[in-house]
Design a protein around this motif. Structure first.
Motif, mmCIF file in Angstrom:
data_model
loop_
_atom_site.group_PDB
_atom_site.id
_atom_site.type_symbol
_atom_site.label_atom_id
_atom_site.label_comp_id
_atom_site.label_asym_id
_atom_site.label_seq_id
_atom_site.Cartn_x
_atom_site.Cartn_y
_atom_site.Cartn_z
ATOM 1 N N THR A 191 -4.979 -7.439 -4.009
ATOM 2 C CA THR A 191 -3.649 -7.202 -3.443
ATOM 3 C C THR A 191 -3.289 -5.728 -3.510
ATOM 4 O O THR A 191 -2.768 -5.153 -2.535
ATOM 5 C CB THR A 191 -2.598 -8.036 -4.188
ATOM 6 N N VAL A 192 -3.559 -5.087 -4.646
ATOM 7 C CA VAL A 192 -3.238 -3.664 -4.795
ATOM 8 C C VAL A 192 -4.060 -2.832 -3.822
ATOM 9 O O VAL A 192 -3.558 -1.860 -3.233
ATOM 10 C CB VAL A 192 -3.464 -3.210 -6.247
ATOM 11 N N ARG A 193 -5.316 -3.214 -3.591
ATOM 12 C CA ARG A 193 -6.138 -2.484 -2.615
ATOM 13 C C ARG A 193 -5.554 -2.591 -1.217
ATOM 14 O O ARG A 193 -5.514 -1.601 -0.470
ATOM 15 C CB ARG A 193 -7.572 -3.016 -2.626
ATOM 16 N N ARG A 194 -5.104 -3.767 -0.825
ATOM 17 C CA ARG A 194 -4.511 -3.933 0.511
ATOM 18 C C ARG A 194 -3.238 -3.104 0.643
ATOM 19 O O ARG A 194 -2.998 -2.479 1.684
ATOM 20 C CB ARG A 194 -4.213 -5.408 0.776
ATOM 21 N N GLN A 195 -2.426 -3.096 -0.403
ATOM 22 C CA GLN A 195 -1.188 -2.327 -0.345
ATOM 23 C C GLN A 195 -1.458 -0.827 -0.355
ATOM 24 O O GLN A 195 -0.724 -0.058 0.278
ATOM 25 C CB GLN A 195 -0.284 -2.747 -1.508
ATOM 26 N N THR A 196 -2.512 -0.435 -1.036
ATOM 27 C CA THR A 196 -2.896 0.978 -1.025
ATOM 28 C C THR A 196 -3.357 1.402 0.361
ATOM 29 O O THR A 196 -3.011 2.496 0.838
ATOM 30 C CB THR A 196 -4.010 1.228 -2.056
ATOM 31 N N LEU A 197 -4.127 0.540 1.025
ATOM 32 C CA LEU A 197 -4.550 0.835 2.394
ATOM 33 C C LEU A 197 -3.340 0.950 3.315
ATOM 34 O O LEU A 197 -3.271 1.849 4.163
ATOM 35 C CB LEU A 197 -5.494 -0.246 2.903
ATOM 36 N N ALA A 198 -2.380 0.030 3.147
ATOM 37 C CA ALA A 198 -1.169 0.085 3.969
ATOM 38 C C ALA A 198 -0.437 1.404 3.765
ATOM 39 O O ALA A 198 0.069 2.013 4.724
ATOM 40 C CB ALA A 198 -0.252 -1.096 3.627
ATOM 41 N N TYR A 199 -0.394 1.869 2.516
ATOM 42 C CA TYR A 199 0.285 3.144 2.247
ATOM 43 C C TYR A 199 -0.470 4.312 2.880
ATOM 44 O O TYR A 199 0.148 5.232 3.436
ATOM 45 C CB TYR A 199 0.417 3.363 0.741
ATOM 46 N N ASP A 200 -1.794 4.276 2.799
ATOM 47 C CA ASP A 200 -2.581 5.343 3.418
ATOM 48 C C ASP A 200 -2.369 5.397 4.933
ATOM 49 O O ASP A 200 -2.243 6.476 5.523
ATOM 50 C CB ASP A 200 -4.069 5.136 3.116
ATOM 51 N N LEU A 201 -2.316 4.224 5.556
ATOM 52 C CA LEU A 201 -2.048 4.177 6.992
ATOM 53 C C LEU A 201 -0.634 4.670 7.303
ATOM 54 O O LEU A 201 -0.395 5.319 8.325
ATOM 55 C CB LEU A 201 -2.233 2.748 7.510
ATOM 56 N N LEU A 202 0.306 4.349 6.414
ATOM 57 C CA LEU A 202 1.677 4.819 6.569
ATOM 58 C C LEU A 202 1.718 6.345 6.580
ATOM 59 O O LEU A 202 2.346 6.964 7.451
ATOM 60 C CB LEU A 202 2.533 4.279 5.422
ATOM 61 N N GLY A 203 1.045 6.947 5.598
ATOM 62 C CA GLY A 203 1.034 8.404 5.526
ATOM 63 C C GLY A 203 0.413 9.046 6.752
ATOM 64 O O GLY A 203 0.840 10.120 7.192
ATOM 65 N N ALA A 204 -0.587 8.384 7.322
ATOM 66 C CA ALA A 204 -1.238 8.915 8.518
ATOM 67 C C ALA A 204 -0.312 8.876 9.729
ATOM 68 O O ALA A 204 -0.459 9.674 10.661
ATOM 69 C CB ALA A 204 -2.515 8.122 8.812
ATOM 70 N N SER A 205 0.639 7.933 9.735
ATOM 71 C CA SER A 205 1.553 7.789 10.872
ATOM 72 C C SER A 205 2.821 8.623 10.716
ATOM 73 O O SER A 205 3.542 8.839 11.691
ATOM 74 C CB SER A 205 1.946 6.318 11.033
ATOM 75 N N ALA A 206 3.115 9.062 9.495
ATOM 76 C CA ALA A 206 4.345 9.815 9.237
ATOM 77 C C ALA A 206 4.196 11.268 9.689
ATOM 78 O O ALA A 206 3.098 11.741 10.004
ATOM 79 C CB ALA A 206 4.676 9.755 7.753
ATOM 80 N N LEU A 207 5.311 11.978 9.708
ATOM 81 C CA LEU A 207 5.275 13.414 9.995
ATOM 82 C C LEU A 207 4.494 14.131 8.903
ATOM 83 O O LEU A 207 4.436 13.676 7.756
ATOM 84 C CB LEU A 207 6.697 13.973 10.059
ATOM 85 N N SER A 208 3.916 15.248 9.228
ATOM 86 C CA SER A 208 3.209 16.038 8.230
ATOM 87 C C SER A 208 4.199 16.511 7.169
ATOM 88 O O SER A 208 5.413 16.582 7.421
ATOM 89 C CB SER A 208 2.552 17.247 8.881
ATOM 90 N N PRO A 209 3.739 16.868 5.969
ATOM 91 C CA PRO A 209 4.662 17.387 4.958
ATOM 92 C C PRO A 209 5.475 18.583 5.457
ATOM 93 O O PRO A 209 6.679 18.674 5.178
ATOM 94 C CB PRO A 209 3.729 17.767 3.806
#
Length: 279
Positions: free
Chosen positions: A241-259
């Motif tokens: 479960t933690v791995r799936r949520q970590t992947l979701a977060y990584d994909l989230l960061g890829a879709s967000a604006l750059s820092p």
């Protein structure tokens, strides 16, 4: 059996209690999986108790005393460890947060607690507790601001926060409070103390559109994920479960604006709040 001194609640009791658990388990020749099986918890959960990243509940403590022949040691000291200045649903997550080496959080509606200013936190607590006494609100604000003390270290923990655009557009406590809050977030980013991104409205659907998430990693324990709702929260330690949520977060960061673009947007919105607040 060697008699141990009961733990002093003022001296990081959960880590000490976890260390005692590991020694008692190893003395009995039990694996983490064998100790956790009768409680229907995983070996990794026992490992997190031993590392001090999870809180030992009373029913677990009684089982450990019985199986490990510790004469009530864990039950007695478990009661001291259970004391917390945080709400019950968040206490264990806050304690884990304090010893994490990295924290990654997505906030869909509000600025995350670790990034909040006093004015923002006070407005949040007052909105949810309209009849609370001023002293009660003061205690809640104090506890929230104390959590941010972990950011005084210049490098640890790594803090990476993705804020939904709604969290910087929602006016909490008035425009002056919002201007201060957003400038505070931007300052942490500019000082390289936190990685801050914004998920813009224009991005549409994304992997975490249904809720918030906090991911925590530790030096000597498996990672944890925490999800929170209204007066409720859940720590998740299942590795898959933690791995799936970590992947979701990584994909989230890829879709967000750059820092860089995120900080520019946050500072622009803060400037708008500042000008709009003037007569």
């Amino acid at each position: 059996m060697t008699h141990r001194k009961d733990l002093d609640p003022s001296s990081n009791p959960r880590a000490l209690l976890g260390c005692e658990l590991r020694h008692a388990r190893e003395r009995k020749g039990l694996s983490q999986e064998a100790l956790g099986a009768p409680l229907f918890v995983s070996g990794s959960f026992i490992g997190q108790l031993e590392a001090g990243t999870r809180r030992m509940h009373l029913e677990y403590a009684r089982h450990f005393d019985e199986v490990l022949d510790t004469g009530g040691f864990f039950e007695r000291n478990c009661k001291a460890v259970a004391k917390s200045k945080y709400p019950d649903h968040f206490a264990e997550a806050a304690e884990a947060e304090a010893i994490a080496t990295a924290i990654r959080e997505y906030a869909p509606l509000l600025i995350p607690g670790l990034l909040q200013t006093e004015g923002y936190a006070r407005a949040m607590f007052r909105s949810g507790r309209p009849t609370a006494t001023p002293d009660a609100i003061d205690e809640l604000v104090k506890a929230r601001l104390e959590r941010a003390h972990i950011l005084r270290d210049p490098t640890t923990p790594l803090l990476w926060a993705v804020l939904d655009e709604a969290s910087i557009r929602r006016v909490v406590g008035g425009r002056a409070v919002m201007a201060e809050a957003l400038n505070h977030v931007a300052a942490l980013g500019r000082r390289h103390r936190a990685i801050v991104q914004v998920m813009p409205f224009s991005a549409g659907a994304h992997p975490l559109v249904q809720g918030s998430i906090k991911l925590m990693t530790f030096e000597n324990a498996p990672p944890l994920a925490y999800a929170e709702g209204v007066e409720t929260g859940r720590l998740e330690d299942d590795p898959a479960t933690v791995r799936r949520q970590t992947l979701a977060y990584d994909l989230l960061g890829a879709s967000a604006l750059s820092p860089q673009d995120s900080l520019a947007l946050i500072e622009s919105v803060a400037e708008d709040y500042t000008h709009e607040d003037q007569p």
